[in-house]
Design a protein around this motif. Structure first.
Motif, PDB file in Angstrom:
ATOM      1  N   ILE A 227       0.849  -1.195   0.000  1.00 19.08           N
ATOM      2  CA  ILE A 227       0.000   0.000   0.000  1.00 19.08           C
ATOM      3  C   ILE A 227       0.884   1.244   0.000  1.00 19.08           C
ATOM      4  O   ILE A 227       1.772   1.374   0.848  1.00 19.08           O
ATOM      5  N   TYR A 228       0.605   2.150  -0.931  1.00 19.13           N
ATOM      6  CA  TYR A 228       1.344   3.419  -0.950  1.00 19.13           C
ATOM      7  C   TYR A 228       0.916   4.232   0.267  1.00 19.13           C
ATOM      8  O   TYR A 228      -0.273   4.366   0.557  1.00 19.13           O
ATOM      9  N   HIS A 229       1.897   4.778   0.980  1.00 15.29           N
ATOM     10  CA  HIS A 229       1.595   5.496   2.217  1.00 15.29           C
ATOM     11  C   HIS A 229       2.258   6.874   2.275  1.00 15.29           C
ATOM     12  O   HIS A 229       2.619   7.364   3.335  1.00 15.29           O
ATOM     13  N   GLY A 230       2.462   7.478   1.126  1.00 16.67           N
ATOM     14  CA  GLY A 230       2.973   8.843   1.107  1.00 16.67           C
ATOM     15  C   GLY A 230       4.478   8.932   0.992  1.00 16.67           C
ATOM     16  O   GLY A 230       5.170   7.933   0.801  1.00 16.67           O
ATOM     17  N   GLN A 231       4.929  10.148   1.123  1.00 20.11           N
ATOM     18  CA  GLN A 231       6.352  10.430   0.949  1.00 20.11           C
ATOM     19  C   GLN A 231       6.954  10.831   2.292  1.00 20.11           C
ATOM     20  O   GLN A 231       6.340  11.554   3.070  1.00 20.11           O
ATOM     21  N   SER A 232       8.158  10.350   2.530  1.00 24.28           N
ATOM     22  CA  SER A 232       8.856  10.738   3.757  1.00 24.28           C
ATOM     23  C   SER A 232       9.345  12.177   3.613  1.00 24.28           C
ATOM     24  O   SER A 232       9.290  12.758   2.523  1.00 24.28           O
ATOM     25  N   GLU A 233       9.839  12.723   4.691  1.00 21.81           N
ATOM     26  CA  GLU A 233      10.375  14.079   4.646  1.00 21.81           C
ATOM     27  C   GLU A 233      11.575  14.131   3.725  1.00 21.81           C
ATOM     28  O   GLU A 233      12.235  13.124   3.489  1.00 21.81           O
ATOM     29  N   GLU A 234      11.865  15.327   3.230  1.00 19.62           N
ATOM     30  CA  GLU A 234      13.057  15.485   2.381  1.00 19.62           C
ATOM     31  C   GLU A 234      14.286  15.012   3.139  1.00 19.62           C
ATOM     32  O   GLU A 234      14.301  14.982   4.372  1.00 19.62           O
ATOM     33  N   SER A 235      15.273  14.604   2.399  1.00 24.30           N
ATOM     34  CA  SER A 235      16.495  14.149   3.041  1.00 24.30           C
ATOM     35  C   SER A 235      17.633  15.098   2.706  1.00 24.30           C
ATOM     36  O   SER A 235      17.589  15.807   1.709  1.00 24.30           O
ATOM     37  N   ARG A 236      18.623  15.091   3.568  1.00 26.48           N
ATOM     38  CA  ARG A 236      19.809  15.905   3.331  1.00 26.48           C
ATOM     39  C   ARG A 236      20.980  14.978   3.072  1.00 26.48           C
ATOM     40  O   ARG A 236      21.174  13.998   3.785  1.00 26.48           O
ATOM     41  N   VAL A 237      21.721  15.280   2.047  1.00 27.46           N
ATOM     42  CA  VAL A 237      22.916  14.509   1.691  1.00 27.46           C
ATOM     43  C   VAL A 237      24.056  15.481   1.477  1.00 27.46           C
ATOM     44  O   VAL A 237      23.854  16.696   1.365  1.00 27.46           O
ATOM     45  N   TYR A 238      25.242  14.934   1.407  1.00 25.75           N
ATOM     46  CA  TYR A 238      26.412  15.743   1.070  1.00 25.75           C
ATOM     47  C   TYR A 238      26.932  15.282  -0.277  1.00 25.75           C
ATOM     48  O   TYR A 238      27.035  14.079  -0.541  1.00 25.75           O
ATOM     49  N   ARG A 239      27.247  16.222  -1.145  1.00 31.88           N
ATOM     50  CA  ARG A 239      27.781  15.919  -2.469  1.00 31.88           C
ATOM     51  C   ARG A 239      29.273  16.216  -2.491  1.00 31.88           C
ATOM     52  O   ARG A 239      29.718  17.290  -2.103  1.00 31.88           O
TER      53      ARG A 239
END
Length: 191
Positions: free
Chosen positions: A122-134
């Motif tokens: 079951i689709y249950h939405g999107q998690s919060e944005e994530s932060r990564v380092y490039r």
């Protein structure tokens, strides 16, 4: 008919090496995990990194396991991943008797969750944005990679090593209820 195998000892270590070399995250979960092989596919169940996910999803301290890694070699058989998910669900239900399962598809890696939909999750939405380092070469490193271990690094220390912080869209969340109580809640809150 493909067989389902719970990986232990040397076969588990080989699966860990395979995932570190080939899975887009280049990592494996660090907590309690179960490794399952179905055909050429490797599935890893783990205790969710988010200790509050059960309350978030269900509203109570339920037993929730996360499908943390799913991988098969390029050119694998059609529908292998969907079949592997279904086989691995049977394994985790027998081993841990969870109320529900959760997994994430990472749109930043081109994943949209088609295999979960095909496996009746079951689709249950999107998690919060994530932060990564490039890094300067364009590769990304998860933020937690700098904050785990004995001494985490500050943002200033990370940036001094040539990394820049980026915000990425959240992951698509999929759930699979096991208990009757979880089925009532998750089907009611499905998106």
């Amino acid at each position: 008919m493909l067989s389902t195998v719970i990986l232990t000892d040397d076969s588990r270590l080989r699966a860990i090496d395979t995932l570190r070399l080939n899975h887009y995250t280049r990592s494996v979960p660090s907590g309690k995990s179960h490794y399952v092989m179905f055909g050429d596919a490797i599935i890893v169940w783990s205790i969710p990194a988010n200790k509050n996910i059960a309350k978030f999803l269900l509203g109570w301290d339920a037993k929730v396991w996360e499908l943390a890694r799913l991988w098969a070699p390029d050119g694998h058989a059609r529908n292998l991943l969907t079949q592997a998910i279904s086989a691995a669900v049977r394994v985790i239900v027998a081993l841990e008797k969870p109320d529900a399962l959760v997994s994430y598809a990472d749109p930043n890696a081109g994943h949209r969750g088609g295999v979960y939909r095909a496996a009746s999750w079951i689709y249950h939405g999107q998690s919060e944005e994530s932060r990564v380092y490039r890094a300067a070469d364009g590769t990304t490193v998860a933020r937690r990679a700098f904050h785990s271990g004995r001494r985490g690094m500050t943002k200033t220390e990370i940036e001094a090593k040539g990394f820049t912080q980026e915000k990425l869209p959240g992951k698509e969340r999929f759930v699979f209820p096991i208990s009757k109580r979880a089925k009532r809640v998750l089907t009611r809150t499905a998106l």
